[in-house]
Design a protein around this motif. Structure first.
Motif, mmCIF file in Angstrom:
data_model
loop_
_atom_site.group_PDB
_atom_site.id
_atom_site.type_symbol
_atom_site.label_atom_id
_atom_site.label_comp_id
_atom_site.label_asym_id
_atom_site.label_seq_id
_atom_site.Cartn_x
_atom_site.Cartn_y
_atom_site.Cartn_z
ATOM 1 N N ILE A 193 12.538 1.095 4.977
ATOM 2 C CA ILE A 193 13.581 2.208 5.365
ATOM 3 C C ILE A 193 14.753 1.693 4.446
ATOM 4 O O ILE A 193 15.200 0.661 4.649
ATOM 5 C CB ILE A 193 13.786 2.246 6.885
ATOM 6 N N SER A 194 15.636 2.601 3.898
ATOM 7 C CA SER A 194 16.573 2.398 3.140
ATOM 8 C C SER A 194 16.911 1.626 2.086
ATOM 9 O O SER A 194 17.577 1.421 1.343
ATOM 10 C CB SER A 194 18.001 1.900 4.142
ATOM 11 N N ALA A 195 15.742 1.164 1.739
ATOM 12 C CA ALA A 195 15.568 0.170 0.426
ATOM 13 C C ALA A 195 15.241 1.041 -0.869
ATOM 14 O O ALA A 195 15.220 0.186 -1.959
ATOM 15 C CB ALA A 195 14.438 -1.063 0.790
ATOM 16 N N GLY A 196 14.989 2.304 -0.729
ATOM 17 C CA GLY A 196 14.701 2.948 -2.026
ATOM 18 C C GLY A 196 16.010 3.596 -2.378
ATOM 19 O O GLY A 196 16.934 3.122 -2.825
ATOM 20 N N ILE A 197 16.219 4.834 -2.398
ATOM 21 C CA ILE A 197 17.293 5.578 -2.892
ATOM 22 C C ILE A 197 18.364 5.508 -2.103
ATOM 23 O O ILE A 197 19.564 5.564 -2.562
ATOM 24 C CB ILE A 197 16.864 7.262 -2.540
ATOM 25 N N TYR A 198 18.402 5.049 -0.837
ATOM 26 C CA TYR A 198 19.680 4.936 -0.109
ATOM 27 C C TYR A 198 20.151 3.520 -0.392
ATOM 28 O O TYR A 198 21.424 3.037 0.012
ATOM 29 C CB TYR A 198 19.281 4.715 1.525
ATOM 30 N N GLY A 203 11.193 10.417 -2.595
ATOM 31 C CA GLY A 203 10.766 8.964 -2.135
ATOM 32 C C GLY A 203 9.699 9.110 -1.185
ATOM 33 O O GLY A 203 8.653 10.048 -1.281
ATOM 34 N N VAL A 204 9.635 8.375 -0.410
ATOM 35 C CA VAL A 204 8.566 8.317 0.632
ATOM 36 C C VAL A 204 8.553 9.529 1.679
ATOM 37 O O VAL A 204 7.366 9.951 1.940
ATOM 38 C CB VAL A 204 8.527 6.944 1.420
ATOM 39 N N ALA A 205 9.639 10.364 1.812
ATOM 40 C CA ALA A 205 9.581 11.376 2.723
ATOM 41 C C ALA A 205 8.676 12.506 2.174
ATOM 42 O O ALA A 205 8.001 13.534 2.492
ATOM 43 C CB ALA A 205 10.936 11.828 2.730
ATOM 44 N N GLY A 209 0.712 -1.275 -0.031
ATOM 45 C CA GLY A 209 0.058 0.048 0.052
ATOM 46 C C GLY A 209 0.830 1.454 0.132
ATOM 47 O O GLY A 209 2.168 1.014 -0.122
ATOM 48 N N ASP A 210 0.031 2.453 0.217
ATOM 49 C CA ASP A 210 0.658 3.586 -0.001
ATOM 50 C C ASP A 210 0.588 3.900 1.618
ATOM 51 O O ASP A 210 -0.384 4.305 2.456
ATOM 52 C CB ASP A 210 -0.138 4.656 -0.664
ATOM 53 N N ILE A 211 1.950 4.382 2.302
ATOM 54 C CA ILE A 211 1.658 4.471 3.630
ATOM 55 C C ILE A 211 1.220 5.949 4.089
ATOM 56 O O ILE A 211 0.934 6.088 5.084
ATOM 57 C CB ILE A 211 3.253 4.507 4.267
ATOM 58 N N THR A 212 1.056 6.711 3.285
ATOM 59 C CA THR A 212 0.238 7.963 3.514
ATOM 60 C C THR A 212 -1.219 8.024 3.689
ATOM 61 O O THR A 212 -1.803 8.867 4.277
ATOM 62 C CB THR A 212 0.612 9.282 2.578
HETATM 63 P P1 ADP Z 1 15.545 5.618 1.342
HETATM 64 O O1 ADP Z 1 16.312 6.864 0.988
HETATM 65 O O2 ADP Z 1 15.533 5.318 2.973
HETATM 66 O O3 ADP Z 1 15.748 4.393 0.777
HETATM 67 P P2 ADP Z 1 13.152 6.177 -0.119
HETATM 68 O O4 ADP Z 1 11.913 6.775 0.357
HETATM 69 O O5 ADP Z 1 13.843 6.205 -1.185
HETATM 70 O O6 ADP Z 1 13.851 6.129 1.405
HETATM 71 O O7 ADP Z 1 12.399 4.582 -0.166
HETATM 72 C C1 ADP Z 1 11.974 3.707 0.986
HETATM 73 C C2 ADP Z 1 11.024 2.846 0.492
HETATM 74 O O8 ADP Z 1 9.503 3.417 0.472
HETATM 75 C C3 ADP Z 1 11.304 2.144 -0.971
HETATM 76 O O9 ADP Z 1 11.213 0.976 -0.902
HETATM 77 C C4 ADP Z 1 10.063 2.886 -1.625
HETATM 78 O O10 ADP Z 1 9.759 2.335 -2.775
HETATM 79 C C5 ADP Z 1 9.267 3.128 -0.652
HETATM 80 N N1 ADP Z 1 8.075 4.134 -0.826
HETATM 81 C C6 ADP Z 1 7.822 5.331 -1.748
HETATM 82 N N2 ADP Z 1 6.591 5.975 -1.713
HETATM 83 C C7 ADP Z 1 6.102 5.436 -0.817
HETATM 84 C C8 ADP Z 1 4.767 5.340 -0.106
HETATM 85 N N3 ADP Z 1 4.010 6.273 -0.563
HETATM 86 N N4 ADP Z 1 4.198 4.301 0.800
HETATM 87 C C9 ADP Z 1 4.981 3.378 1.228
HETATM 88 N N5 ADP Z 1 6.396 3.093 0.836
HETATM 89 C C10 ADP Z 1 6.766 4.055 -0.329
#
Ligand code: ADP
Length: 182
Positions: free
Chosen positions: A130-135, A32-34, A9-12
Motif C-alpha cells: 500500500i502506498s509504495a506505487g503511485i502514492y 495500479g493494483v486497484a 506474485g500477483d495479488i489478483t
Molecule cells: P498506491 O497508489 O497506494 O501507491 P499502487 O497501485 O500504485 O498503489 O501500488 C501499490 C503497490 O502494488 C506497488 O508496489 C505496485 O507495484 C503493486 N502492484 C501493482 N499491481 C499489482 C498486482 N497485480 N499484485 C500485487 N501488487 C501489485
C-alpha cells in the motif's frame, strides 16, 4: 501468533480468503493494483467502481473513505482462486516524502483492513505494498510499518492466522525481504 510472510506474485491470483486493495479515497480504481483487481474481479472496471461506491455508501455512509475506514466488496470472478472478499483501504500519499504523519496514516490503513478481516472471520489475508506505487512512499518504510502493525495486531487477532504482503516485481520483493530479515 499471527504469521507474517512476504511473497512475490500477483495479488489478483493470490489464494487468500481476503485480498486488500490499495484504493484511493473515492474508490475510483483508476490505475495500479486497484485497476488490476477491478479488471480481474469483473472485467468491466467501471462496473466494479459502481459496486464499490454503492458498498461505500452502505458501509460508511459517505462518498469517500478516510485512512482507517474500509469497504468490503465481493470477489466475484476472483472466487475461482478461493478469494472471498476484497477489502478496500486507503494509504497516505507521500510523493517521496516520509514522516510520522504518513506512517500513522499507513498504520491506520493496514490495521483497519486487518480488523475487518477478523470481523469477517477469515484466516488468511493478502496485502499489496500500500502506498509504495503511485502514492510514492518508500518501500522500505512501508514494509517496516507492515511488520510493526501485524505484530501489534497479533495480540488482538481472533480469526486471522496468516498475513501475506504480496510484492509484484522481483526487485521490490528482494528489497522487502532485506528489510524484513535485516
Ligand atoms: P498506491 O497508489 O497506494 O501507491 P499502487 O497501485 O500504485 O498503489 O501500488 C501499490 C503497490 O502494488 C506497488 O508496489 C505496485 O507495484 C503493486 N502492484 C501493482 N499491481 C499489482 C498486482 N497485480 N499484485 C500485487 N501488487 C501489485
Amino acid at each position: 501468533m499471527v504469521h507474517f510472510e512476504i511473497v512475490r506474485g500477483d495479488i489478483t491470483r493470490f489464494p487468500a480468503e481476503a485480498i486488500v486493495n490499495a484504493a484511493n479515497r473515492y474508490l475510483e480504481h483508476g490505475g495500479g493494483v486497484a485497476y488490476a483487481i477491478a479488471k480481474a474481479a469483473v472485467g468491466d472496471v467501471r462496473e466494479y467502481i459502481r459496486i464499490s461506491k454503492e458498498a461505500m455508501q452502505e458501509q460508511v455512509g459517505k462518498d469517500y473513505v478516510e485512512h482507517g475506514e474500509v469497504v468490503v466488496t465481493p470477489a466475484m470472478r476472483l472466487e475461482k482462486d478461493g478469494i472471498k472478499y476484497v477489502i478496500h483501504t486507503v494509504g497516505p500519499y507521500c510523493g517521496g516524502v516520509w514522516d510520522g504523519d504518513k506512517k500513522e496514516k499507513l498504520r491506520k490503513a493496514i490495521l483497519g483492513a486487518l480488523r475487518k478481516a477478523d470481523e469477517l472471520g477469515v484466516k488468511t489475508i493478502a496485502f499489496p505494498a500500500i502506498s509504495a506505487g503511485i502514492y510514492g512512499c518508500p518501500l522500505e518504510e512501508v514494509v517496516k510499518t507492515f511488520k510493526e502493525v501485524v505484530e501489534k495486531f497479533s495480540k488482538e487477532a481472533k480469526s486471522v492466522e496468516k498475513v501475506y504482503l504480496v510484492l509484484y516485481s522481483e526487485e521490490s520483493y528482494r528489497k522487502a525481504l532485506e528489510v524484513l530479515n535485516g
